[in-house]
Design a protein around this motif. Structure first.
Motif, PDB file in Angstrom:
ATOM      1  N   UNK A  27      -9.398 -31.443 -29.498  1.00 15.61           N
ATOM      2  CA  UNK A  27      -8.170 -30.829 -29.012  1.00 15.61           C
ATOM      3  C   UNK A  27      -8.332 -29.328 -28.795  1.00 15.61           C
ATOM      4  N   UNK A  28      -7.747 -28.831 -27.756  1.00 12.34           N
ATOM      5  CA  UNK A  28      -7.543 -27.415 -27.484  1.00 12.34           C
ATOM      6  C   UNK A  28      -7.087 -27.276 -26.045  1.00 12.34           C
ATOM      7  N   UNK A  29      -6.704 -26.055 -25.664  1.00 12.61           N
ATOM      8  CA  UNK A  29      -6.267 -25.803 -24.300  1.00 12.61           C
ATOM      9  C   UNK A  29      -7.404 -26.039 -23.314  1.00 12.61           C
ATOM     10  N   UNK A  30      -7.053 -26.263 -22.064  1.00 11.14           N
ATOM     11  CA  UNK A  30      -8.058 -26.388 -21.008  1.00 11.14           C
ATOM     12  C   UNK A  30      -8.898 -25.113 -20.966  1.00 11.14           C
ATOM     13  N   UNK A  31     -10.214 -25.290 -20.821  1.00 11.99           N
ATOM     14  CA  UNK A  31     -11.108 -24.143 -20.757  1.00 11.99           C
ATOM     15  C   UNK A  31     -11.832 -23.858 -22.050  1.00 11.99           C
ATOM     16  N   UNK A  32     -11.507 -24.587 -23.126  1.00 12.11           N
ATOM     17  CA  UNK A  32     -12.133 -24.330 -24.426  1.00 12.11           C
ATOM     18  C   UNK A  32     -13.515 -24.972 -24.546  1.00 12.11           C
ATOM     19  N   UNK A  64      -7.396  -3.865 -17.813  1.00 13.28           N
ATOM     20  CA  UNK A  64      -6.460  -4.087 -18.922  1.00 13.28           C
ATOM     21  C   UNK A  64      -6.679  -5.470 -19.528  1.00 13.28           C
ATOM     22  N   UNK A  65      -5.942  -6.455 -19.055  1.00 16.84           N
ATOM     23  CA  UNK A  65      -6.095  -7.823 -19.576  1.00 16.84           C
ATOM     24  C   UNK A  65      -6.274  -8.732 -18.372  1.00 16.84           C
ATOM     25  N   UNK A  66      -7.512  -9.110 -18.102  1.00 16.15           N
ATOM     26  CA  UNK A  66      -7.843  -9.856 -16.889  1.00 16.15           C
ATOM     27  C   UNK A  66      -7.570 -11.343 -17.100  1.00 16.15           C
ATOM     28  N   UNK A  67      -6.688 -11.916 -16.279  1.00 14.80           N
ATOM     29  CA  UNK A  67      -6.414 -13.349 -16.321  1.00 14.80           C
ATOM     30  C   UNK A  67      -6.656 -13.903 -14.924  1.00 14.80           C
ATOM     31  N   UNK A  68      -7.763 -14.587 -14.752  1.00 13.61           N
ATOM     32  CA  UNK A  68      -8.159 -15.081 -13.432  1.00 13.61           C
ATOM     33  C   UNK A  68      -7.218 -16.192 -12.973  1.00 13.61           C
ATOM     34  N   UNK A 111      -4.489 -14.551 -24.818  1.00 13.79           N
ATOM     35  CA  UNK A 111      -4.469 -15.031 -23.436  1.00 13.79           C
ATOM     36  C   UNK A 111      -3.141 -15.719 -23.120  1.00 13.79           C
ATOM     37  N   UNK A 112      -2.654 -16.524 -24.061  1.00 17.46           N
ATOM     38  CA  UNK A 112      -1.363 -17.194 -23.888  1.00 17.46           C
ATOM     39  C   UNK A 112      -0.240 -16.164 -23.906  1.00 17.46           C
ATOM     40  N   UNK A 113      -0.337 -15.188 -24.808  1.00 15.02           N
ATOM     41  CA  UNK A 113       0.683 -14.141 -24.903  1.00 15.02           C
ATOM     42  C   UNK A 113       0.816 -13.388 -23.576  1.00 15.02           C
ATOM     43  N   UNK A 114      -0.309 -13.036 -22.982  1.00 14.91           N
ATOM     44  CA  UNK A 114      -0.291 -12.318 -21.714  1.00 14.91           C
ATOM     45  C   UNK A 114       0.345 -13.162 -20.612  1.00 14.91           C
ATOM     46  N   UNK A 115      -0.024 -14.444 -20.569  1.00 15.42           N
ATOM     47  CA  UNK A 115       0.543 -15.334 -19.556  1.00 15.42           C
ATOM     48  C   UNK A 115       2.062 -15.457 -19.720  1.00 15.42           C
ATOM     49  N   UNK A 146      -4.753 -18.966 -14.940  1.00 16.13           N
ATOM     50  CA  UNK A 146      -3.298 -18.965 -14.760  1.00 16.13           C
ATOM     51  C   UNK A 146      -2.821 -20.347 -14.338  1.00 16.13           C
ATOM     52  N   UNK A 147      -3.539 -20.970 -13.412  1.00 17.64           N
ATOM     53  CA  UNK A 147      -3.148 -22.300 -12.936  1.00 17.64           C
ATOM     54  C   UNK A 147      -3.164 -23.320 -14.074  1.00 17.64           C
ATOM     55  N   UNK A 148      -4.180 -23.277 -14.915  1.00 20.23           N
ATOM     56  CA  UNK A 148      -4.274 -24.208 -16.036  1.00 20.23           C
ATOM     57  C   UNK A 148      -3.135 -23.979 -17.035  1.00 20.23           C
ATOM     58  N   UNK A 149      -2.823 -22.724 -17.306  1.00 25.94           N
ATOM     59  CA  UNK A 149      -1.735 -22.421 -18.229  1.00 25.94           C
ATOM     60  C   UNK A 149      -0.380 -22.797 -17.623  1.00 25.94           C
ATOM     61  N   UNK A 150      -0.235 -22.621 -16.318  1.00 22.44           N
ATOM     62  CA  UNK A 150       1.005 -23.042 -15.665  1.00 22.44           C
ATOM     63  C   UNK A 150       1.214 -24.541 -15.793  1.00 22.44           C
ATOM     64  N   UNK A 151       0.139 -25.300 -15.652  1.00 21.16           N
ATOM     65  CA  UNK A 151       0.248 -26.752 -15.809  1.00 21.16           C
ATOM     66  C   UNK A 151       0.722 -27.101 -17.210  1.00 21.16           C
TER      67      UNK A 151
END
Length: 527
Positions: A130-135, A332-336, A415-419, A340-345
């Motif tokens: 278990x973990x977020x996409x990308x782990x 600053x805080x780079x979120x590609x 990363x989640x906080x920034x999103x 972003x698309x994975x977190x939006x899902x």
């Protein structure tokens, strides 16, 4: 060694681990148990260079530490891999479906050992990663499966990305285990599960299911199945409870609700954590290097998400000439966009109450206790309701639960906080403009349930001295949008009219809306 393993196999195997030609030359001679000085003389380099090349090889094969006998350990591993290939090709049937090709793999040594212990020694029946996409769940599962393949008669990989029905999945599995000779399959799902369990009892099988979260419901508490996929709950329960000699492995960014209720002796759960050695190898493969201070910043920002490190490495190389310091200073805080698309899902799966909790956690610079959170959230309902939603967010791998002294606190990965902060700014701007248009509170979430006066004023959230805080970004966005709507005087009159029409006796309906509009009006006057 050469008499036991063909040279072409050795070359192919080492290439998958990223071994260079120069390193391969040194390794091939070392495997013949030649001394370092003799190898150096034959290759025409110093013995220091040979030791360095072999050190790189050991690192790529995850043989680390200062212990002696590394070449023997590596030789045994290579020989075992060759025997696995020979044995698996002769004795096992494999269907890797849509499993990705993993040519290079770094780190995760302890995780691999733990997985092998659980499945080969303790003979668990089910394993969840278990973990977020990308782990790196899928990559780790492929590598692990390749290492244990000789312990199974059948190995089958199925992606659930397209959400197959339970009947479609079971039919595919049963026909594979029966060599496609099973033509009279039962139509009832319970009978199909029983037929699959007969296969798992008769043969040692490894079943891997990727992207399990696609079967789970959205807009509700985490872990519950979509109406047409509830049969998967029965599949997991029966695989975990019935006696058999096989193992079912699944990867998911969300934990099914029944997982915690299954027999812990037969079910294992691995929540992948951050792995700085893997991140360093990703940068190394791109020819990048960073100071200890720069690594501290990178790891503090991106933590568990190895996909983010891959995206960053490519960006630093292509757009910042490989300079990590300039990248950190400039972005600053780079979120590609891919992240972003994975977190939006994942965010789209949330209930409204879960979204509200995330917004509140995003604006806090420190971890928050349960009772602090209940005080802040407007009209949150019962404490048990808040607990259920926090548990749901934890199942989705979106929050972190920690213990500070005797208090349990909740936090977000950076990363989640920034999103979530970016989403708060965008949604808050849209809602504020919506008030100007229709003068109604309906369909508002940010303005009603998040207290703008508690938003960070500076750079607490963004982790960079060059970045604006949420308040400034929100104010700037609103100012830009409102200037397009009309004149300032008309805008202020419209907002004051909205405030005067808000009911005084309906706190549940109004929430923080009145205070937030006043707060923004005050901030706008300072623009």
């Amino acid at each position: 060694m050469s008499s036991q393993i063909p040279q072409d196999y050795l070359k192919d195997l080492t290439a998958k681990y990223g071994v260079s030609d120069a390193e391969f030359e040194a390794l091939a001679l070392a495997l013949e148990e030649r001394p370092t000085l003799e190898i150096a003389k034959q290759l025409g380099v110093s013995d220091v260079a040979i030791r360095k090349r072999l050190g790189e090889v050991y690192s790529k094969f995850n043989i680390v530490g200062g212990r002696p006998g590394k070449i023997i350990e590596l030789k045994q591993f290579i020989l075992s891999q060759y025997q696995i290939r020979q044995s698996s090709s002769a004795n096992s049937r494999q269907d890797w479906g849509e499993a990705p090709e993993v040519n290079v793999f770094y780190g995760r040594t302890e995780e691999l050992k733990l997985l092998q212990k659980w499945i080969l020694t303790e003979r668990c029946k089910m394993l969840a990663l278990l973990n977020l996409a990308g782990a790196g769940k899928t990559t780790l599962t492929v590598q692990f499966a390749k290492r244990v393949i000789n312990q199974f008669e059948y190995v089958i990989w199925r992606s659930l990305r397209n959400s197959p029905t339970l009947s479609e999945l079971l039919t595919s599995l049963i026909q594979f285990f029966c060599d496609r000779q099973e033509t009279d399959l039962p139509e009832n799902s319970n009978a199909q599960i029983s037929r699959l369990l007969e296969c798992l009892q008769a043969h040692r099988c490894l079943i891997i299911l990727d992207d399990f979260e696609t079967l789970l419901e959205t807009d509700k508490l985490a872990g519950y199945y979509r109406s047409e996929y509830e049969g998967y709950r029965d599949l997991l329960q029966r695989v975990a409870e019935v006696n058999h000699q096989s193992c079912l492995v699944f990867n998911s960014s969300e934990s099914p609700a029944e997982l915690d209720l299954l027999d812990a002796a037969k079910v294992r759960i691995l929540k992948l954590k951050s792995s700085e050695p893997i991140a360093r190898e990703i940068f190394k493969q791109k020819g990048l290097s960073a100071t200890a201070k720069e690594w501290q910043v990178l790891v503090s920002r991106y933590r568990d998400n190895l996909l983010a490190f891959k995206m960053m490495a490519a960006t630093i190389k292509d757009f910042f000439n490989g300079n990590v310091a300039i990248f950190l200073e400039s972005t600053a805080f780079f979120v590609e966009d891919t992240i972003v698309h994975l977190l939006e899902q994942q965010f789209e799966r949330l209930s409204k109450k879960e979204e509200e909790i995330l917004y509140w956690l995003a604006i806090k610079s420190d971890p928050v206790s349960l009772f602090q959170l209940k005080q802040d959230i407007f009209a949150t309902g019962s404490l048990s309701s808040l607990l259920m939603n926090l548990e749901s967010l934890e199942r989705r791998c979106l929050i972190e639960k920690k213990t500070e002294g005797e208090t349990t606190v909740f936090d977000l990965q950076p990363l989640v906080r920034k999103f979530v902060a970016n989403r708060l700014i965008d949604s808050g701007t849209e809602e504020f403009c919506q008030i100007l248009v229709n003068k109604k509170l309906s369909n508002l979430q940010i303005i009603k349930f998040v207290d703008f006066s508690k938003l960070p004023k500076g750079n607490e959230l963004i982790c960079s001295q060059n970045s604006l805080g949420i308040t400034q970004n929100l104010k700037n966005n609103i100012h830009t949008r409102l200037m397009k709507i009309g004149e300032s005087k008309a805008m202020l009159n419209s907002l004051n009219e909205f405030l005067s029409n808000l009911p005084d006796n309906s706190p549940l309906e109004v929430g923080y809306a009145r205070d937030n509009v006043r707060y923004i009006l005050k901030e706008m006057k300072n623009c």
